[in-house]
Design a protein around this motif. Structure first.
Motif, PDB file in Angstrom:
ATOM      1  N   ALA A 170      42.397  46.356  30.485  1.00  0.00           N
ATOM      2  CA  ALA A 170      41.895  45.583  31.346  1.00  0.00           C
ATOM      3  C   ALA A 170      42.219  44.221  31.041  1.00  0.00           C
ATOM      4  O   ALA A 170      42.180  43.393  31.886  1.00  0.00           O
ATOM      5  CB  ALA A 170      40.389  45.877  31.279  1.00  0.00           C
ATOM      6  N   VAL A 199      28.853  47.113  47.124  1.00  0.00           N
ATOM      7  CA  VAL A 199      28.124  46.969  45.693  1.00  0.00           C
ATOM      8  C   VAL A 199      26.652  46.689  46.034  1.00  0.00           C
ATOM      9  O   VAL A 199      26.195  46.366  45.084  1.00  0.00           O
ATOM     10  CB  VAL A 199      28.786  45.648  45.176  1.00  0.00           C
ATOM     11  CG1 VAL A 199      30.164  45.957  44.515  1.00  0.00           C
ATOM     12  CG2 VAL A 199      28.946  44.395  45.868  1.00  0.00           C
ATOM     13  N   LEU A 249      24.878  42.015  45.186  1.00  0.00           N
ATOM     14  CA  LEU A 249      25.395  41.126  44.135  1.00  0.00           C
ATOM     15  C   LEU A 249      25.618  39.996  44.766  1.00  0.00           C
ATOM     16  O   LEU A 249      26.447  39.771  45.955  1.00  0.00           O
ATOM     17  CB  LEU A 249      26.354  41.965  43.436  1.00  0.00           C
ATOM     18  CG  LEU A 249      26.091  42.878  42.226  1.00  0.00           C
ATOM     19  CD1 LEU A 249      27.486  43.286  41.793  1.00  0.00           C
ATOM     20  CD2 LEU A 249      25.136  42.214  41.425  1.00  0.00           C
ATOM     21  N   SER A 250      25.732  38.926  44.098  1.00  0.00           N
ATOM     22  CA  SER A 250      26.354  37.470  44.612  1.00  0.00           C
ATOM     23  C   SER A 250      27.688  37.632  44.304  1.00  0.00           C
ATOM     24  O   SER A 250      28.299  38.283  43.427  1.00  0.00           O
ATOM     25  CB  SER A 250      25.660  36.268  43.778  1.00  0.00           C
ATOM     26  OG  SER A 250      25.928  36.392  42.622  1.00  0.00           O
ATOM     27  N   LEU A 257      29.651  39.113  41.072  1.00  0.00           N
ATOM     28  CA  LEU A 257      30.623  40.285  41.357  1.00  0.00           C
ATOM     29  C   LEU A 257      31.881  39.940  40.375  1.00  0.00           C
ATOM     30  O   LEU A 257      32.573  40.724  40.016  1.00  0.00           O
ATOM     31  CB  LEU A 257      31.042  40.623  42.926  1.00  0.00           C
ATOM     32  CG  LEU A 257      32.197  41.743  43.028  1.00  0.00           C
ATOM     33  CD1 LEU A 257      31.942  43.048  42.133  1.00  0.00           C
ATOM     34  CD2 LEU A 257      32.086  41.930  44.634  1.00  0.00           C
ATOM     35  N   LEU A 289      31.748  40.220  36.868  1.00  0.00           N
ATOM     36  CA  LEU A 289      32.159  41.580  36.535  1.00  0.00           C
ATOM     37  C   LEU A 289      33.449  41.851  35.917  1.00  0.00           C
ATOM     38  O   LEU A 289      33.923  42.602  34.828  1.00  0.00           O
ATOM     39  CB  LEU A 289      31.931  42.746  37.524  1.00  0.00           C
ATOM     40  CG  LEU A 289      30.694  43.039  37.895  1.00  0.00           C
ATOM     41  CD1 LEU A 289      30.639  44.030  39.040  1.00  0.00           C
ATOM     42  CD2 LEU A 289      29.850  43.477  36.797  1.00  0.00           C
ATOM     43  N   TYR A 318      34.380  41.896  32.094  1.00  0.00           N
ATOM     44  CA  TYR A 318      33.836  43.135  31.391  1.00  0.00           C
ATOM     45  C   TYR A 318      34.882  43.427  29.961  1.00  0.00           C
ATOM     46  O   TYR A 318      34.203  43.308  29.019  1.00  0.00           O
ATOM     47  CB  TYR A 318      34.148  44.348  32.206  1.00  0.00           C
ATOM     48  CG  TYR A 318      33.445  45.661  31.501  1.00  0.00           C
ATOM     49  CD1 TYR A 318      33.981  46.174  30.792  1.00  0.00           C
ATOM     50  CD2 TYR A 318      32.334  45.993  32.094  1.00  0.00           C
ATOM     51  CE1 TYR A 318      33.334  47.349  30.012  1.00  0.00           C
ATOM     52  CE2 TYR A 318      31.455  47.197  31.728  1.00  0.00           C
ATOM     53  CZ  TYR A 318      32.162  47.606  30.708  1.00  0.00           C
ATOM     54  OH  TYR A 318      31.467  48.959  30.120  1.00  0.00           O
ATOM     55  N   PRO A 319      36.018  43.054  30.180  1.00  0.00           N
ATOM     56  CA  PRO A 319      36.898  43.507  28.936  1.00  0.00           C
ATOM     57  C   PRO A 319      36.843  42.334  27.943  1.00  0.00           C
ATOM     58  O   PRO A 319      37.308  42.438  26.796  1.00  0.00           O
ATOM     59  CB  PRO A 319      38.340  43.474  29.089  1.00  0.00           C
ATOM     60  CG  PRO A 319      38.305  42.949  30.767  1.00  0.00           C
ATOM     61  CD  PRO A 319      36.988  43.078  31.411  1.00  0.00           C
ATOM     62  N   THR A 359      33.386  40.733  27.282  1.00  0.00           N
ATOM     63  CA  THR A 359      32.345  40.352  26.822  1.00  0.00           C
ATOM     64  C   THR A 359      31.865  41.395  25.679  1.00  0.00           C
ATOM     65  O   THR A 359      32.510  42.246  25.586  1.00  0.00           O
ATOM     66  CB  THR A 359      31.121  40.019  28.115  1.00  0.00           C
ATOM     67  OG1 THR A 359      31.388  41.482  28.791  1.00  0.00           O
ATOM     68  CG2 THR A 359      31.578  39.065  28.851  1.00  0.00           C
ATOM     69  N   GLY A 360      30.699  41.066  25.176  1.00  0.00           N
ATOM     70  CA  GLY A 360      30.275  41.810  24.326  1.00  0.00           C
ATOM     71  C   GLY A 360      29.359  43.167  24.739  1.00  0.00           C
ATOM     72  O   GLY A 360      29.350  43.193  26.043  1.00  0.00           O
ATOM     73  N   GLY A 418      27.108  42.119  27.738  1.00  0.00           N
ATOM     74  CA  GLY A 418      27.430  41.285  28.872  1.00  0.00           C
ATOM     75  C   GLY A 418      27.303  40.094  29.019  1.00  0.00           C
ATOM     76  O   GLY A 418      27.473  39.610  30.150  1.00  0.00           O
ATOM     77  N   MET A 459      37.051  40.452  45.482  1.00  0.00           N
ATOM     78  CA  MET A 459      37.744  41.593  44.641  1.00  0.00           C
ATOM     79  C   MET A 459      38.892  41.159  43.665  1.00  0.00           C
ATOM     80  O   MET A 459      39.102  41.544  42.666  1.00  0.00           O
ATOM     81  CB  MET A 459      38.073  42.858  45.359  1.00  0.00           C
ATOM     82  CG  MET A 459      36.868  43.416  46.160  1.00  0.00           C
ATOM     83  SD  MET A 459      35.375  43.824  44.956  1.00  0.00           S
ATOM     84  CE  MET A 459      35.965  45.326  44.275  1.00  0.00           C
ATOM     85  N   ARG A 468      37.702  38.938  41.207  1.00  0.00           N
ATOM     86  CA  ARG A 468      37.116  39.563  40.186  1.00  0.00           C
ATOM     87  C   ARG A 468      38.153  40.261  39.116  1.00  0.00           C
ATOM     88  O   ARG A 468      38.209  40.107  38.155  1.00  0.00           O
ATOM     89  CB  ARG A 468      36.250  40.675  40.632  1.00  0.00           C
ATOM     90  CG  ARG A 468      35.954  41.834  39.780  1.00  0.00           C
ATOM     91  CD  ARG A 468      35.531  43.212  40.060  1.00  0.00           C
ATOM     92  NE  ARG A 468      36.940  43.494  40.947  1.00  0.00           N
ATOM     93  CZ  ARG A 468      37.777  44.214  40.423  1.00  0.00           C
ATOM     94  NH1 ARG A 468      37.926  44.474  39.096  1.00  0.00           N
ATOM     95  NH2 ARG A 468      38.904  44.532  40.778  1.00  0.00           N
ATOM     96  N   GLN A 487      39.647  38.851  34.806  1.00  0.00           N
ATOM     97  CA  GLN A 487      40.100  39.506  33.629  1.00  0.00           C
ATOM     98  C   GLN A 487      41.001  38.877  33.095  1.00  0.00           C
ATOM     99  O   GLN A 487      41.601  39.404  31.927  1.00  0.00           O
ATOM    100  CB  GLN A 487      40.510  41.097  34.150  1.00  0.00           C
ATOM    101  CG  GLN A 487      39.414  42.016  34.456  1.00  0.00           C
ATOM    102  CD  GLN A 487      39.789  43.205  35.167  1.00  0.00           C
ATOM    103  OE1 GLN A 487      39.638  43.562  36.355  1.00  0.00           O
ATOM    104  NE2 GLN A 487      40.700  44.036  34.332  1.00  0.00           N
TER     105      GLN A 487
END
Lengths: 345, 417, 365
Positions: free
Chosen positions: A83, A96, A99-100, A104, A107, A110-111, A113-114, A117, A156, A159, A163
């Motif tokens: 990711a 979704v 969610l603001s 979003l 998110l 994700y790859p 954060t611990g 999150g 999207m 988001r 990453q």
């Protein structure tokens, strides 16, 4: 030239229907994708674009051969590591809920954060950059379900950008959007590729936009082979026509567009060189005329476009007489009437 | 007479012929009277009900039920006697019933009375019986009619040894009860009578199905009675079908006398000497406690105890929460539980640790009515216990006031160690 | 009241920025206070009237005027209230997990057949023939303990099957259908058992299905509490992947979530939570479905970082309220718990659906 972000060697893609049977979709596939490039994956329905994207993203294994994303095999890389290199935007309109936009986009971290999150300042910076890069920084506090489809797709993409991937894969991201939105999205993607030193691969049905916006095209032929090249090359060598040849339509390399195949109903000459002439020509061709064809005797009818004190006038010349029309619609009707009259004579 | 005749002959001949006429007249009268007397001799009244036979020659003047039963405690049914038929009306087939059931019991061999088209007309004595509750079994045993039992609702839960023998000898069929009753077997058996229990929930009742199939069914619901004696008196209901009215009457009188004798021994006890009693057990969240108007409450009072819910006005059980029961009965002296699976206090603890908080538990004064269980899990409390109200009372008195009945041994109740 | 709530929700909801976040945490703090209040209310009210002053005395370690009151409050009401909080939190959280995993607003913790498995275990014990109960009595297993053990055994069996299937199945939808069918199958077996049982056994079984918090003693609580605690902790650790799953399994995978592993842990966590509650308290309906919707609607968010603690608190609160209503304070009667949770839960969901924008906008579908 830097290292390719995405490369495949002798790849054969397909899927298993039962334990033993395989369905081969395409082979052999040798592709290279470099940072800074925007590549469009095109092909008629059923040619295997989704299968190829899934295989490139590591969601399914290839039948044979190798895929490498930033040097590693995506199918065998842990999702978290993958990711960080590869971001995806799919066609599904993800509902979704509440969610603001910022949440979003967040998110996408994700790859990075611990387990909890929780976002570090570094993460916040990445989110801000992603939002700005896509141009939706002003939307950050709004709720996603209040946005239009186009805005939601941008979120999207933001988001996926969060990453911080080297490669962006998009599966028909413009499917539900209207034309202005599509153009805008294409522009954003080009910018992301160039300015962010990323590679962007998107599959699309939007041929026109692909022809104009892509640095490279990967054209999936119905037989299972892929042709690679700059868009114009694929038009000139006939690959485009061959790929999209279908019943009753043809790709016209002159206009770079598809046209219905019809036997011409007549021939007509057109004089005039400006914008009005261009669009008058399109209208006449849609009606089925061959305009300014160079074979054979001069046509019986001729349309001349005059500028009469700032007003455009269409004059239809026919058999020594002429008729003036103030609008294009009336001119076309007049041409058609004249044609049917001449047929019955 | 001869002297008179000689006196008459000594007189003259005219007096003699007159005398001869008188004698002839007197003789005729005497003969007529004698004949009448002889005829009267053949209509001697019965001294016993006919328990085994039908009537051969019906005589409308005879009272075919010289032995009659009268009701003293039972409120759920009534009996009326006529020369050759009895009318049994079950007024309380179930608690709060709005309907009653009337049965016309006609002496077999005599004609049925007119005008009872809406009631079941049953010929008595019945020769074959099916019972749908093991509580009715003791009636048959006590009345010596076990040989007339042809089917029972379930072969399990039967305590009586004699009945078990008949079951083992395949003389008693199993027919189930309620809506899933085996009608085919019943119709095949063609019993003269089926005794069923009445429920206020119509779906549990068997009698509608049976009546529709043309089988005679009587509702025998002794549980509706609020007194122990009243319950036992339903023995008479079974008895009237067997023409054992007299036997039932005698038996019940005996029960009553013994019961009252026991009750007399504790009735003058001062309240301070009366222990506090409660019952029931917790079923998940609900603790069913017998109401203040139930036979349990009556039994405790008759035995010289104080039933802790005597102020309640329900005949059936009342659902209470653990809190409510603990608050009132936490310090009670005696606990009469009725969970058939408990044989020792450890069983109670396994079911729920909170039972240990009751003083009756801590002081080992928990009793259960499962003293007589056989290997088929049948509890005799519900069989012969029904017809031994005096023994039940004696048991409870023995538990509450052991010094009053030192020689009595507990029959139906068990102490939980 | 509705207008005030709206104002609060506007403060909470429309602002997706940091101000909205702040208000959400304030809401959570307020919810905790209300929860504490409900807890004490449950201690104070019940079938038996005990004056508040006495309650205070008992809670501070003193002796009440009637010794039975001490017992009632400390050994009965206290474990009951704690059980309610734990069970409510457990069910609400597992409902939330299932709704997100299967992207289905009607999903509840029993959707994988856990409830049906536990019911089967209990039915086998309660409706078994006399021989079995005799044996169990001798072994000391009759009563509450046997119900708990059998429920756990049944739930574990079904859960085991589902988890094994989850490893091999690609799609969550397939798993859902599998769980549903397992549920139907076990329910059918239970029906057969009921059909062949006598009324007393049936009544005992049906009573179990009513659900109850009051059956859990202090000692049983010492087992239940750590188990639920572990389940809740696991749920907390899964908050981040749950957020990723809001976008669906494909997106979640593309963002770096190991979907197979997350799915396994979600199912395992739900099984532990819902299975434990069902084993100790019986099947309790509605909390798992309604509470997550209630929280989503009040907090106007789908973010599990806020939603997870909110459902825990709200679940405990609603369970306490349901238990309070079921004990019908002031009267001697009690109502079955499941009836009360349904009577409370159904209007909540209806209110949400009618009053707000509807579950679609608040929810991933």
């Amino acid at each position: 030239m830097s290292e390719p972000i995405l490369e495949t060697d002798d790849l054969a893609i397909g899927y298993r229907t039962h334990r033993r049977t395989q369905r081969l979709v395409a082979e052999p596939v040798n592709l290279r994708l470099y940072p800074g490039e925007l590549v469009c994956l095109l092909g008629p329905n059923g040619a295997g674009k989704s299968t190829l994207l899934c295989t490139l993203a590591g969601m399914q294994p290839p039948l044979r051969g190798q895929v490498r994303v930033a040097g590693t095999d995506p199918y065998h890389t842990s999702p978290r590591v993958l990711a960080r290199r590869l971001g995806m935007v799919l066609t599904d309109r993800a509902e979704v809920g509440a969610l603001s936009v910022r949440a979003l986009t967040a998110l996408g971290r994700y790859p990075h954060t611990g387990w909890s999150g929780r976002l570090t300042p570094r993460d916040e910076v990445a989110i801000d950059q992603a939002l700005t890069a896509v141009g939706i920084a002003a939307f950050a506090p709004r709720l996603v379900h209040e946005l239009s489809d186009g805005e939601r797709q941008k979120v999207m993409i933001a988001r996926a950008l969060a990453q911080e991937p080297k490669l962006l894969l998009l599966d028909e991201p413009t499917a539900f959007l209207d034309l202005p939105r599509r153009v805008e999205l294409m522009g954003i993607l080009r910018r992301l590729a160039r300015e962010g030193e990323r590679a962007v691969l998107l599959s699309t049905h939007d041929l026109d936009l692909a022809l104009r916006g892509a640095d490279q095209l990967w054209l999936l032929q119905p037989g299972g082979s892929i042709q690679v090249g700059v868009p114009e090359e694929l038009v000139l060598n006939g690959a485009f026509q061959a790929a999209f040849h279908g019943d009753g339509i043809d790709f016209d390399p002159c206009t770079g567009a598809f046209a219905f195949q019809r036997p011409p109903i007549g021939r007509i000459d057109l004089t005039g060189h400006d914008l009005a002439a261009l669009w008058t020509r399109r209208a006449l061709e849609r009606e089925g005329f061959v305009v300014n064809g160079y074979e054979g005797p001069p046509s019986v009818m001729r349309v001349a476009i005059h500028d009469d004190d700032g007003q455009t006038v269409w004059r239809l010349h026919h058999a020594q007489s002429h008729q003036d029309y103030p609008t294009l619609s009336q001119a076309i009707r007049g041409v058609k009437a004249r044609l049917s009259a001449s047929i019955t004579e | 007479m001869a002297l008179l005749l000689s006196i008459v002959v000594r007189s003259n001949h005219r007096m003699l012929s007159a005398l001869r006429r008188i004698v002839f007249g007197v003789l005729c009268v005497l003969i007529l009277v004698g004949v009448a007397l002889v005829e009267a001799q053949t209509t001697t009244p019965l001294t016993q009900n006919l328990t085994r036979a039908c009537v051969e020659h019906y005589d409308p003047h005879i009272d075919y039920f010289p032995e009659k039963a009268t009701l003293a405690y039972a409120k759920g049914f009534t009996l009326e006697y006529f020369k050759n038929y009895k009318i049994l009306t079950v007024t309380m087939p179930w608690p709060n019933a709005k309907e009653s059931f009337r049965y016309v019991l006609v002496q077999c061999g005599t004609p049925a009375p007119e005008g009872f088209g809406d009631s079941q007309v049953i010929s008595v004595p019945v020769r074959s019986i099916v019972i749908l509750s093991t509580t009715h079994l003791s009636h048959l045993e006590l009345l010596g009619a076990l040989d007339r039992l042809v089917a029972i609702s379930t072969h399990d839960n039967v305590y009586s040894a004699a009945a078990r023998q008949r079951i083992a000898a395949d003389q008693v069929a199993e027919v189930g009860r309620g809506p899933s009753i085996n009608l085919e077997t019943l119709l095949d058996l063609r019993p003269d009578l089926v005794t069923a229990v009445g429920h206020d929930q119509p779906q549990y009742n068997s009698h509608p199905l049976l009546q529709n199939a043309g089988i005679h069914v009587v509702i025998n619901s002794e549980y509706v009675e609020p007194t122990l004696l009243g319950r036992s008196e339903w023995l008479k209901l079974t008895a009237v079908f067997l023409n054992q009215d007299g036997l039932a009457q005698r038996l019940f009188t005996g029960m009553t006398q013994r019961y009252q004798a026991y009750a007399a021994r504790v009735e003058n006890l001062p309240t301070a000497q009366k222990p506090m009693v409660f019952g029931g057990f917790l079923n998940r969240d609900v603790w069913y406690v017998s109401g203040g108007d139930s036979y349990i409450a009556q039994l405790v009072a008759d035995a010289g105890g104080v039933y802790l819910w005597a102020d309640d006005r329900h005949r059936a059980s009342i659902p209470l929460s653990f809190e409510a029961v603990y608050e009132r009965a936490g310090d009670a002296d005696f606990w009469f539980t009725s969970n058939q699976d408990w044989f020792k206090r450890a069983d109670l603890l396994a079911a729920n640790e909170r039972y240990a908080a009751f003083k009756a538990f801590q002081e080992q004064r928990v009793y259960n009515n499962n003293a007589r269980l056989n290997e088929h899990e049948a509890n005799d409390y519900w069989e012969s216990g029904i017809v031994e109200p005096d023994v039940q009372l004696a048991d409870v008195i023995k538990i509450l006031h052991p010094e009053i009945l030192p020689e009595h041994r507990l029959k139906y109740y068990r102490w939980l160690p | 009241m509705s207008a005030a709530l709206d104002t609060v929700c506007v403060q909470l909801g429309t602002d997706g920025g940091s101000r909205g976040d702040l208000w959400r945490w304030v809401f959570l703090a307020g919810l905790s206070c209300v929860l504490m209040g409900a807890f004490f209310l449950n201690l104070a009210l019940g079938s038996v009237r005990i004056p508040l002053s006495e309650i205070a005395t008992i809670l501070t370690g003193g002796e009440a005027s009637k010794p039975s009151w001490n017992y009632i409050v400390l050994a009965f009401r206290l474990p009951k209230a704690l059980t309610a909080i734990l069970a409510g939190a457990a069910l609400a959280v597992s409902g939330l997990q299932m709704q997100t995993l299967f992207r289905n607003p009607l999903a509840d913790p029993y959707i994988l057949g856990i409830n049906a498995g536990a019911s089967l275990g209990v039915a086998l014990v309660v409706l078994a023939t006399g021989a079995a109960t005799g044996f169990l009595s001798n072994v000391g297993l009759l009563g509450d303990l046997s119900l708990i053990v059998s429920a756990i055994a049944g739930a574990s069996l079904v859960t085991g099957l589902v988890i094994v299937a989850a490893r091999w199945l690609r799609h969550a939808m397939t798993l859902l259908i599998l769980g549903l069918m397992l549920g139907y199958a076990t329910s059918a077996v239970v029906s057969i058992l009921i059909y062949f049982s006598v009324p007393e056994q049936i009544q005992a079984y049906i009573t179990w299905t009513f659900g109850s918090f009051g059956g859990v003693t202090g000692r049983q609580l010492m087992i239940l509490a750590p188990v639920i605690g572990a389940g809740l902790l696991l749920a907390g650790l899964l908050t981040k992947p749950l957020n990723a799953l809001l976008l669906g399994e494909s997106y979640a995978r593309s963002m770096g979530a190991n979907v197979r592993r997350v799915r396994f842990w979600l199912i395992a966590g739900t099984s532990v939570l819902a299975g434990a509650v069902t084993a100790f308290c019986g099947p309790i309906a509605f909390l798992g479905v309604a509470i997550p919707h209630l929280c989503r609607s009040l907090l106007r968010t789908s973010d599990h970082r806020v939603l997870m603690p909110a459902t825990m608190l709200m679940g405990g609160l609603v369970a306490l309220l349901a238990d309070l209503v079921a004990s019908v304070p002031g009267s001697r009667t009690i109502l079955p718990l499941n009836a009360v949770t349904a009577l409370l839960g159904a209007p909540i969901v209806v209110w949400i659906v009618l009053h707000r924008d509807g579950p679609r906008s608040n929810f991933a579908s």
